[in-house]
Design a protein around this motif. Sequence first.
Motif, short mmCIF file in Angstrom:
data_model
loop_
_atom_site.label_atom_id
_atom_site.label_comp_id
_atom_site.label_asym_id
_atom_site.label_seq_id
_atom_site.Cartn_x
_atom_site.Cartn_y
_atom_site.Cartn_z
N ALA A 1 -9.22 36.90 25.41
CA ALA A 1 -8.32 37.94 25.88
C ALA A 1 -8.32 37.81 27.52
CB ALA A 1 -8.88 39.40 25.84
N ASP A 2 -9.45 37.45 28.30
CA ASP A 2 -9.38 37.39 29.63
C ASP A 2 -8.39 36.22 30.23
OD1 ASP A 2 -11.36 38.98 29.99
OD2 ASP A 2 -13.01 37.68 30.57
N ILE A 3 -8.38 35.10 29.40
CA ILE A 3 -7.51 34.19 29.73
C ILE A 3 -5.95 34.33 29.44
CG2 ILE A 3 -6.86 31.88 29.25
CD1 ILE A 3 -9.21 31.57 30.76
N ASP A 4 -5.86 35.06 28.44
CA ASP A 4 -4.29 35.63 28.14
C ASP A 4 -3.84 36.65 29.27
OD1 ASP A 4 -4.34 34.10 25.72
OD2 ASP A 4 -4.92 35.78 24.44
N ASP A 5 -4.57 37.60 29.53
CA ASP A 5 -4.30 38.39 30.60
C ASP A 5 -3.96 37.61 32.07
OD1 ASP A 5 -4.60 40.48 29.10
OD2 ASP A 5 -6.75 41.07 29.74
N GLN A 6 -4.78 36.62 32.51
CA GLN A 6 -4.49 35.68 33.44
C GLN A 6 -3.29 35.21 33.25
OE1 GLN A 6 -8.00 33.28 33.91
NE2 GLN A 6 -9.18 35.23 34.29
N HIS A 7 -2.69 34.57 32.21
CA HIS A 7 -1.66 33.81 32.03
C HIS A 7 -0.46 34.71 32.36
CE1 HIS A 7 -3.54 30.40 29.42
NE2 HIS A 7 -3.43 30.07 30.85
N MET A 8 -0.55 35.99 31.74
CA MET A 8 0.47 36.99 31.94
C MET A 8 0.81 37.23 33.19
SD MET A 8 -0.16 39.81 28.85
CE MET A 8 -1.28 39.58 27.55
N GLU A 9 -0.61 37.35 34.10
CA GLU A 9 -0.16 37.63 35.66
C GLU A 9 0.29 36.41 36.42
OE1 GLU A 9 -0.66 40.43 37.35
OE2 GLU A 9 -0.70 39.45 39.23
N LEU B 1 -15.00 28.72 31.76
CA LEU B 1 -15.02 28.80 30.40
C LEU B 1 -15.73 27.47 29.57
CD1 LEU B 1 -14.87 30.62 27.60
CD2 LEU B 1 -12.46 30.26 27.88
N MET B 2 -14.66 26.63 29.99
CA MET B 2 -14.88 25.11 29.57
C MET B 2 -16.33 24.50 29.61
SD MET B 2 -11.40 23.08 29.77
CE MET B 2 -10.76 23.49 31.34
N ASN B 3 -16.90 24.76 30.63
CA ASN B 3 -18.16 24.41 31.07
C ASN B 3 -19.25 25.25 30.22
OD1 ASN B 3 -17.75 22.23 32.77
ND2 ASN B 3 -17.55 23.70 34.59
N LYS B 4 -18.88 26.37 30.00
CA LYS B 4 -19.76 27.55 29.46
C LYS B 4 -20.02 27.01 27.96
CE LYS B 4 -19.39 31.98 28.18
NZ LYS B 4 -18.72 33.20 28.29
N ILE B 5 -18.73 26.73 27.23
CA ILE B 5 -18.95 26.59 26.02
C ILE B 5 -19.07 25.15 25.43
CG2 ILE B 5 -17.43 28.43 25.24
CD1 ILE B 5 -15.16 26.94 25.05
N ASP B 6 -19.27 24.14 26.66
CA ASP B 6 -19.25 22.87 26.46
C ASP B 6 -17.96 22.05 25.72
OD1 ASP B 6 -21.37 21.20 27.41
OD2 ASP B 6 -22.97 22.03 26.26
N TYR B 7 -16.98 22.37 26.35
CA TYR B 7 -15.73 22.00 25.86
C TYR B 7 -15.71 20.41 25.96
CZ TYR B 7 -10.87 21.80 24.72
OH TYR B 7 -9.47 21.49 24.51
N PRO B 8 -15.42 19.74 24.77
CA PRO B 8 -15.54 18.38 25.04
C PRO B 8 -14.26 17.72 26.02
CG PRO B 8 -14.53 19.08 22.67
CD PRO B 8 -15.16 20.17 23.62
N ASP B 9 -13.10 18.28 26.01
CA ASP B 9 -12.00 17.72 26.52
C ASP B 9 -12.13 18.30 28.20
OD1 ASP B 9 -10.86 15.58 25.41
OD2 ASP B 9 -9.87 16.98 24.08
N ILE C 1 -8.67 25.17 23.84
CA ILE C 1 -9.83 25.79 24.14
C ILE C 1 -10.10 26.94 23.40
CG2 ILE C 1 -11.14 26.94 26.23
CD1 ILE C 1 -8.82 25.67 28.13
N GLY C 2 -8.99 27.75 23.11
CA GLY C 2 -9.21 29.23 22.25
C GLY C 2 -9.81 28.78 20.83
N VAL C 3 -9.39 27.55 20.29
CA VAL C 3 -9.68 27.40 19.04
C VAL C 3 -10.93 26.91 18.87
CG1 VAL C 3 -9.40 25.59 17.07
CG2 VAL C 3 -7.40 26.43 18.16
N TYR C 4 -11.41 26.14 19.97
CA TYR C 4 -12.83 25.69 20.05
C TYR C 4 -13.71 26.79 20.50
CZ TYR C 4 -16.81 22.57 21.49
OH TYR C 4 -17.95 21.97 21.65
N ASN C 5 -13.39 27.68 21.33
CA ASN C 5 -14.21 28.96 21.64
C ASN C 5 -14.55 29.82 20.56
OD1 ASN C 5 -15.36 30.82 23.52
ND2 ASN C 5 -13.51 32.16 23.08
N ASN C 6 -13.38 30.03 19.67
CA ASN C 6 -13.50 31.03 18.49
C ASN C 6 -14.39 30.43 17.52
OD1 ASN C 6 -12.35 33.09 20.04
ND2 ASN C 6 -10.48 32.27 19.55
N LYS C 7 -14.58 28.76 17.29
CA LYS C 7 -15.17 28.44 16.50
C LYS C 7 -16.74 28.50 16.84
CE LYS C 7 -13.18 24.36 15.97
NZ LYS C 7 -12.82 22.93 15.48
N GLN C 8 -17.27 28.77 17.91
CA GLN C 8 -18.56 28.59 18.38
C GLN C 8 -19.48 29.78 17.71
OE1 GLN C 8 -19.75 27.20 21.93
NE2 GLN C 8 -18.21 25.64 20.93
#
Length: 132
Positions: free
Chosen positions: A13-21, A63-71, A125-132
């Motif tokens: 949600a936060d990222i979606d809101d930012q994209h809209m802004e 967010l990527m750092n927080k969830i240890d995103y691989p890419d 990122i969304g897919v990876y985040n929501n799999k955690q």
Amino acid sequence: MLKWKENLSIGVADIDDQHMEIFRRINSLLSAMKDGRGENELAKVTAFLEEYVETHFAAEEELMNKIDYPDTELHVAMHNTFKEEMHDIIDEIKTNGVNKALVIKTNSRLGLWWIDHINKVDKKIGVYNNKQ
Ligand SMILES: [Fe+2]
């Protein structure tokens, strides 16, 4: 003009809101250019966009750092390339003023870039985040 559509949601949600802004701020810049508004107004809308892009990329990278995103590294490199391009185009606006070719360039490089980036890169990122 950029138009937000529900299928651009990455599921965070936060990222979606930012994209809209971001879309709103890019549209403000495009309107100012198309309406032939003066230097002061252009300086305001470009600063308004630059400021928010920094905030947004920082949040996404956090967010990527927080969830240890691989890419993360590749993704950050794309953000940095965008920022360089944004600064170059804004310099061009300030130095040469607005012309039709520059409106088209701004629309594609600073505007349509987001549609592509969100669909191809941010959604992962969304897919990876929501799999955690
Ligand atoms: Fe991104």
